[in-house]
Design an enzyme around this catalytic site. Structure first.
Site, short mmCIF file in Angstrom:
data_model
loop_
_atom_site.label_atom_id
_atom_site.label_comp_id
_atom_site.label_asym_id
_atom_site.label_seq_id
_atom_site.Cartn_x
_atom_site.Cartn_y
_atom_site.Cartn_z
N HIS A 1 0.83 -1.22 0.00
CA HIS A 1 0.00 0.00 0.00
C HIS A 1 0.85 1.26 0.00
CE1 HIS A 1 -2.32 3.24 2.03
NE2 HIS A 1 -3.29 2.79 1.25
N CYS B 1 -5.01 -1.03 -15.45
CA CYS B 1 -4.78 0.11 -14.57
C CYS B 1 -4.06 -0.26 -13.28
CB CYS B 1 -6.11 0.81 -14.22
SG CYS B 1 -7.20 -0.19 -13.20
#
Length: 894
Positions: A454, A847
């Site tokens: 993350h 993406c």
């Protein structure tokens, strides 16, 4: 024999009919100089046809004639006792890596020694004699080895070690230390050294220059003849020696053909007046050399650039005012910016075409000019730690803080006081609520995850530096990386190069900031775009600033706008929490109305910047627990907020219970994405209204808006159909995106605009069911981070814990979160094919963070996708990869 000896000089070129392989690599390089008309030292080559079986009697006359030509051009004569011309002998193999020694200063004998010393000094003359002896002794050592004479070889080897120490050459690391540290014998005179080493060399070796030369050639030829590694493919090159300390108007110099950091077309290097080389010498900036010589050197440098299409390194010597080019070669250590500036210069002058410029730069090298780099001398004495996994490249400086709240508070105070507000976030792992700290920090250092963790993903999106290391331990206000430690509030510098090992320094380094315009990056982007056809690059961006940056870097739209990131801003997070935790429908609607205004402003700014280009907006995807307070400080801040906004303040126990109710054991596969929309339809309804309110407003302002609404984590056609078109059942109904837009358009009396509804394919079930899903979705966006996780069953945040073991036993090929796994590729191919069977005009893009990897870009083009989308700072990388793939495809005729 005469046809096997080839003379060359500034004006004499070896004929083209002579096969290049006959000259060896060094011979070919010397002739290339001659072809360019450079002021090279004259010389001649005994080619591979005779070098290994040399008959010095038969070649003597021709060798001496060539030496006379050299003497005429250099102004010195071989064997002259007053001004002797010395020679270097190069064993010119056809192998790129040669084990043969450097052989210099032949002709330095008893009759020429004093004359040479008169020009360069006695000490230097002795040193050059020892260097010459060392070279020929290496040849003798090899001959004894080939003749299987171990005792003689061992004796010569001992002498060579002593010679190396006297010349200041370090012995190999496996030598015994006591031998290294034994005292050197007292320095002798040159003639004493000649007498000492004469017994190891051919008879009369130091008596006269001609004898020495032909004995040397005999020994070299004998060695080559016995050496099984030599397949008669080695030549011998002979050239005069020149010295930068030979008389008053002499110097030695080395330089690069242009600045290897900035790429400025100006020589970079030094010259050393009255010196043979740069060792222990104080140099002068090369551009301050005599104007006539500078003019010559510039012509040499830039002619070399035009010929080799790259920056070159050049060595030269000026002897008695005459400039001689000694060597030129390629440069390994140079910046990406320097290479780009050179290539653009060549293209502007029509030396190369634009395709050559685009093909010559490795896309991944652009990381170097997209982020700051450390000025390495500034960290010379810093304490440091090396290691970790590169999450996002670049260099970051700042005070470290171990929580988002403390970092934000420290940054705020520093800004108010006008102090340095650079901060680095240091956490074991990051979550959605830490995005706001990463965004304002210079970098982030975490313990868990890797390239696709993350923290790394967010850092790349915002152009920040990210380093991940399992060695990171945080305890209270102190953190350690192995033995390296630092405290909260202290300054560190984090250096994450794209190539090589990452380093954390204690202290403040000097940074070299990137400049896209000055670096030539923007020009390279324009050239790259000229080769892109249907396939294009979009950006992953959530703010107008990031969208504008990506646009300047060549993005052709927004491929992923993560709306959940918008809710983590300080002024929004508690409004969103209040909406989620409220059990009063009126209070919930009040919070949603506030958020709708905020979202509308976000979408307005993004779509305005992307005028005329698609903007793909992903509706809320993150699990709801990510928005909840994660520690007591955050909970206290939220309680203070609702105390100011509500008449009746709920108890802390009540709020904690509601937070706990949102807890999930596996949230990434739980209540997230479209599943939230089914349970909380008002959240997606608010976002859809905000999108269209912004779009209607822009349309009225004559802005070309092209919104694409993406529904995440869809696993079957029924989910997408429900959210897009709604559903009515007995006693209940669900209002879909189409109905929300139509009702809002009527309410606002707005003109109809073109928009698309699509989905993110990030589950194997969705990929396999793509044919059905395409009935209700006009575009697919492959979310390869989650698709990789759900296909392989590997967490992107945890895989680094066991990946080294898997790599050790070759259980997995590379990092699947960087390079697409073959099975993930297969799912993408299946989904694209099945989707287009249902909807031939289906738009497909990728993406995930894989989008900037050149290998993945090629796969996407070959599979028939329409675009890749990546973080703004990765857009130039992907764009260059696309251009290279298109050039390759056009040149292959496919």
């Amino acid at each position: 024999m005469e046809s096997n000896i080839h003379f060359f000089s500034e004006k004499d070129i070896i004929p083209q009919k002579v096969q290049p392989e006959l000259l060896g690599i060094r011979g070919r390089q010397a002739n290339e100089f001659a072809e360019l008309g450079f002021p090279i030292l004259p010389g001649f080559i005994l080619d591979t046809g005779i070098a290994s079986e040399l008959d010095t009697k038969a070649t003597r006359k021709n060798v001496l004639e060539n030496l006379a030509k050299c003497a005429e051009l250099t102004g010195k004569k071989f064997g002259d006792p007053e001004n002797p011309m010395l020679l270097k002998t190069v064993i010119s193999s056809n192998l790129a890596i040669s084990a043969y020694p450097a052989l210099h200063n032949f002709g330095l004998v008893k009759t020429t020694l004093d004359g040479f010393a008169k020009w360069v000094g006695v000490d230097f003359a002795v040193n050059e004699l020892l260097f010459m002896i060392k070279g020929i002794m290496i040849i003798e050592e090899r001959i004894r080895e080939l003749e299987n004479k171990p005792k003689e070889k061992e004796e010569i080897s001992g002498k060579l070690k002593l010679l190396g120490r006297m010349l200041g050459i370090k012995a190999p690391s496996n030598e015994l230390r006591q031998k290294e540290e034994s005292p050197l014998p007292k320095r002798k005179s040159a003639r004493e050294y000649m007498d000492e080493y004469a017994k190891y060399l051919p008879k009369g070796y130091f008596d006269d220059a001609e004898t020495q030369l032909f004995c040397t050639l005999d020994e070299i030829s004998r060695m080559l003849n016995m050496d099984e590694q030599n397949d008669n493919d080695t030549a011998i090159l002979i050239q005069p020696m020149v010295y930068g300390n030979y008389g008053k108007d002499s110097c030695y110099g080395n330089f690069f053909s242009r600045n290897i950091v900035t790429g400025e077309k100006k020589l970079q290097g030094n010259f050393y007046t009255g010196k043979f080389n740069e060792i222990g010498a104080a140099g002068h900036e090369i551009n301050k050399i005599d104007p006539e010589h500078l003019k010559q050197l510039e012509k040499i440098a830039w002619t070399l650039e035009d010929r080799f299409k790259e920056i070159r390194s050049v060595r030269f010597t000026v002897e008695n005012s005459k400039l001689w080019l000694i060597e030129q070669k390629s440069v390994d250590q140079k910046s990406t910016q320097a290479d780009i500036k050179l290539l653009l210069d060549l293209a502007n002058r029509k030396i190369v075409d634009t395709a050559h410029v685009v093909k010559s730069i490795d896309p991944l090298r652009l990381n170097e000019i997209l982020h700051p780099v450390i000025n390495m001398p500034s960290v010379k004495n810093f304490k440091s730690w090396k290691g970790g996994i590169a999450g996002a490249p670049g260099a970051a400086i700042g005070r470290v803080f171990f929580s988002t709240d403390r970092l934000l508070e420290a940054k705020k105070i520093a800004a108010q006081r006008g102090e340095d507000d650079r901060c680095i976030l240091v956490l074991e792992s990051s979550f959605a609520e830490d995005v706001k700290a990463i965004e304002v920090s210079t970098g982030v250092l975490t313990a868990e995850g890797g390239y696709s963790a993350h923290a790394s993903v967010v850092a790349r999106q915002y152009g920040k530096v990210s380093l991940v290391s399992p060695d990171l331990k945080i305890k209270g206000t102190k953190a350690t990386l192995g033995e390296f430690g630092f405290s909260e509030g202290e300054y560190i510098t984090v250096n994450v190069p794209f190539y090589g090992e990452s380093t954390v320094y204690k202290g403040v380094a000097e940074l070299i900031e990137p400049n896209p315009k000055e670096s030539g990056l923007l020009d390279l982007i324009e050239l790259s775009k000229s080769f892109t056809k249907k396939f294009h690059v979009r950006c992953n961006a959530d703010t107008p600033r990031d969208v504008a940056l990506a646009l300047s870097f060549g993005a052709e739209g927004v491929g992923l706008c993560r709306t959940e990131h918008m809710f983590f801003k300080a002024e929004r997070i508690n409004v969103f929490r209040e909406m989620l935790l409220s059990d009063d429908p009126k209070e919930r609607k009040k919070s949603l109305d506030k958020l709708q205004v905020m979202q509308r402003e976000d979408f307005y700014g993004i779509m305005k910047v992307m005028n005329g280009r698609e903007v793909t907006i992903r509706l809320l995807d993150s699990p709801l627990h990510e928005f909840m307070p994660h520690n007591n400080d955050e909970l206290t801040a939220y309680m203070d907020y609702i105390g100011k906004t509500k008449k009746t303040k709920p108890s802390k126990t009540d709020i904690t219970a509601r937070i706990d109710a949102l807890h999930e054991f596996n949230p990434m596969l739980g209540h997230r994405g479209c599943r939230i929309a089914v349970s909380y339809p008002e959240i997606y309804a608010m976002q859809v209204k905000a999108i269209f309110e912004a779009a209607y407003k822009l349309h009225a302002e004559k802005i070309d808006v092209r919104p694409e609404i993406m529904v995440p984590i869809v696993m079957n056609v029924s989910e997408l159909k429900l959210i897009a078109y709604g559903k009515k059942i007995e006693g209940s109904s669900y209002t879909g995106i189409v109905d929300i837009e139509e009702a809002l358009r009527k309410e606002k009396k707005a003109k109809e605009i073109e928009y698309k509804i699509g989905t993110m394919i990030e589950l194997p079930a969705a990929a396999l069911g793509a044919g059905e899903i395409a009935r209700y979705g006009r575009f697919f966006s492959f979310g390869t981070n989650d698709l990789t996780q759900t296909t392989l069953g590997i967490s992107r945040d945890d895989f680094t814990a066991f990946m080294p073991d898997y790599t050790l036993f070759d259980l997995i090929d590379g990092n699947p979160f960087s390079t697409l796994d073959p099975r993930v590729k297969e799912l993408i191919s299946i989904a694209a094919e099945r989707g287009r069977l249902t909807r031939p005009d289906l738009v497909c893009g990728l993406c995930g963070e894989h989008g900037a990897n050149p290998e993945n870009v090629r796969f996407c083009i070959e599979t028939g996708l329409d675009y890749v989308s990546c973080s703004p700072y990765s857009v130039p990388i992907a764009l260059l990869a696309v251009a290279q793939a298109e050039i390759e495809k056009s040149q292959s005729g496919s």
